[in-house]
Design a protein around this motif. Sequence first.
Motif, PDB file in Angstrom:
ATOM      1  N   LEU A   1       0.652  -1.242   0.150  1.00  0.00           N
ATOM      2  CA  LEU A   1       0.144  -0.045  -0.211  1.00  0.00           C
ATOM      3  C   LEU A   1       1.196   1.356  -0.368  1.00  0.00           C
ATOM      4  O   LEU A   1       0.743   2.459  -0.822  1.00  0.00           O
ATOM      5  N   ASN A   2       2.264   1.646   1.037  1.00  0.00           N
ATOM      6  CA  ASN A   2       2.632   2.684   0.879  1.00  0.00           C
ATOM      7  C   ASN A   2       3.637   2.622  -0.970  1.00  0.00           C
ATOM      8  O   ASN A   2       3.289   3.493  -0.669  1.00  0.00           O
ATOM      9  N   SER A   3       3.484   1.670  -1.006  1.00  0.00           N
ATOM     10  CA  SER A   3       4.257   1.393  -2.361  1.00  0.00           C
ATOM     11  C   SER A   3       4.082   1.930  -3.436  1.00  0.00           C
ATOM     12  O   SER A   3       4.319   2.605  -4.330  1.00  0.00           O
ATOM     13  N   LYS A   4       2.762   1.785  -3.903  1.00  0.00           N
ATOM     14  CA  LYS A   4       2.456   1.317  -4.675  1.00  0.00           C
ATOM     15  C   LYS A   4       0.694   2.513  -5.106  1.00  0.00           C
ATOM     16  O   LYS A   4       0.099   2.591  -5.861  1.00  0.00           O
ATOM     17  N   TYR A   5       0.221   2.784  -3.790  1.00  0.00           N
ATOM     18  CA  TYR A   5      -1.303   3.617  -4.042  1.00  0.00           C
ATOM     19  C   TYR A   5      -0.837   4.812  -2.976  1.00  0.00           C
ATOM     20  O   TYR A   5       0.065   5.016  -2.623  1.00  0.00           O
ATOM     21  N   LYS A   6      -1.401   5.608  -3.548  1.00  0.00           N
ATOM     22  CA  LYS A   6      -1.840   6.880  -3.116  1.00  0.00           C
ATOM     23  C   LYS A   6      -2.926   6.755  -1.986  1.00  0.00           C
ATOM     24  O   LYS A   6      -4.468   6.250  -1.749  1.00  0.00           O
ATOM     25  N   LEU A   7      -1.924   7.685  -0.441  1.00  0.00           N
ATOM     26  CA  LEU A   7      -3.537   7.064   0.458  1.00  0.00           C
ATOM     27  C   LEU A   7      -2.737   8.705   1.503  1.00  0.00           C
ATOM     28  O   LEU A   7      -1.669   8.880   1.045  1.00  0.00           O
ATOM     29  N   THR A   8      -3.680   7.991   2.453  1.00  0.00           N
ATOM     30  CA  THR A   8      -3.511   9.500   3.964  1.00  0.00           C
ATOM     31  C   THR A   8      -3.834   7.453   5.010  1.00  0.00           C
ATOM     32  O   THR A   8      -4.447   7.119   4.964  1.00  0.00           O
ATOM     33  N   PHE A   9      -3.100   8.767   6.060  1.00  0.00           N
ATOM     34  CA  PHE A   9      -2.713   6.860   7.282  1.00  0.00           C
ATOM     35  C   PHE A   9      -3.051   7.997   8.422  1.00  0.00           C
ATOM     36  O   PHE A   9      -2.805   9.316   8.603  1.00  0.00           O
ATOM     37  N   GLY A  10      -4.103   8.236   9.693  1.00  0.00           N
ATOM     38  CA  GLY A  10      -4.197   8.747  10.722  1.00  0.00           C
ATOM     39  C   GLY A  10      -6.138   8.937  11.480  1.00  0.00           C
ATOM     40  O   GLY A  10      -6.386   8.334  10.896  1.00  0.00           O
ATOM     41  N   VAL A  11      -6.396  10.231  12.006  1.00  0.00           N
ATOM     42  CA  VAL A  11      -7.855  10.156  11.875  1.00  0.00           C
ATOM     43  C   VAL A  11      -8.258  11.794  11.579  1.00  0.00           C
ATOM     44  O   VAL A  11      -8.821  12.038  10.727  1.00  0.00           O
ATOM     45  N   TYR A  12      -7.209  12.261  11.758  1.00  0.00           N
ATOM     46  CA  TYR A  12      -7.291  14.065  11.727  1.00  0.00           C
ATOM     47  C   TYR A  12      -6.906  14.649  10.492  1.00  0.00           C
ATOM     48  O   TYR A  12      -5.893  14.510  10.040  1.00  0.00           O
ATOM     49  N   GLU A  13      -7.284  15.306   9.904  1.00  0.00           N
ATOM     50  CA  GLU A  13      -6.915  16.312   8.825  1.00  0.00           C
ATOM     51  C   GLU A  13      -5.497  16.576   8.913  1.00  0.00           C
ATOM     52  O   GLU A  13      -4.874  16.829   7.983  1.00  0.00           O
ATOM     53  N   ASP A  14      -5.313  17.217  10.605  1.00  0.00           N
ATOM     54  CA  ASP A  14      -4.108  18.117  10.451  1.00  0.00           C
ATOM     55  C   ASP A  14      -2.909  16.347  10.781  1.00  0.00           C
ATOM     56  O   ASP A  14      -2.132  17.956  10.541  1.00  0.00           O
ATOM     57  N   ASN A  15      -3.712  16.089  10.887  1.00  0.00           N
ATOM     58  CA  ASN A  15      -1.786  14.703  11.148  1.00  0.00           C
ATOM     59  C   ASN A  15      -1.810  13.935  10.594  1.00  0.00           C
ATOM     60  O   ASN A  15      -1.462  12.752  10.557  1.00  0.00           O
TER      61      ASN A  15
END
Length: 211
Positions: free
Chosen positions: A37-51
């Motif tokens: 996932l980290n190498s092939k896809y565009k993603l975000t990880f976390g809970v809140y938008e500012d972190n």
Amino acid sequence: MRDWNNIEWIFEKDGALRDIYVQNATISDWEKAVDLLNSKYKLTFGVYEDNLTDKIDFEYVKTMFAEETSELETKSATIDLNGITVKCYFFLENQIEFDINPTEIKTELELNTITDFMKSISSKLEKQITLCGENQPEFPLIKIDIKNGIEKILTEKDSEKLWKKSDQNFSRLKKLKSKIIMKYFPKLFEKKIMESANSEYKSTPKEKNVW
């Protein structure tokens, strides 16, 4: 050759999500999946938008699996598949889980985007991956297992046949929470949902799948 007309029923708008599962998973499978996932896809990880970060922190994921006090912030990943949103949750160490909103799958093009994603996970882990109705891991609607040459998508008729067959092997309280059950056994479905809401969330082994 796929016939979209026989497949689109899986993504009918019904107010529920569609889940994608890798069952019988290990921490090694999780590490491989996170690396992919980290190498092939565009993603975000976390809970809140500012972190949010653009990579999944696997060390944090392992901490979540080991957490027993419920005090640790629970993070998830949001993957962008060419405009289709896939959520990844880190609930259980022995079950990898994603979900999608079926309303985003309108044509065979979007279907191919999802099945290509599933194929990449199956190939990396050398394990079966399935797409099911929400909280219905026992009833795969799409099954892909690259290692064993399996790629099967159920038609509605296929699903009805499997439902009738499975009915011979499950007690009334263990019947599958599928669209078919909701249609023909609404009271049973409601009762099962209430039971699930009050029980501990556990993984479903692949061996319990209907097919």
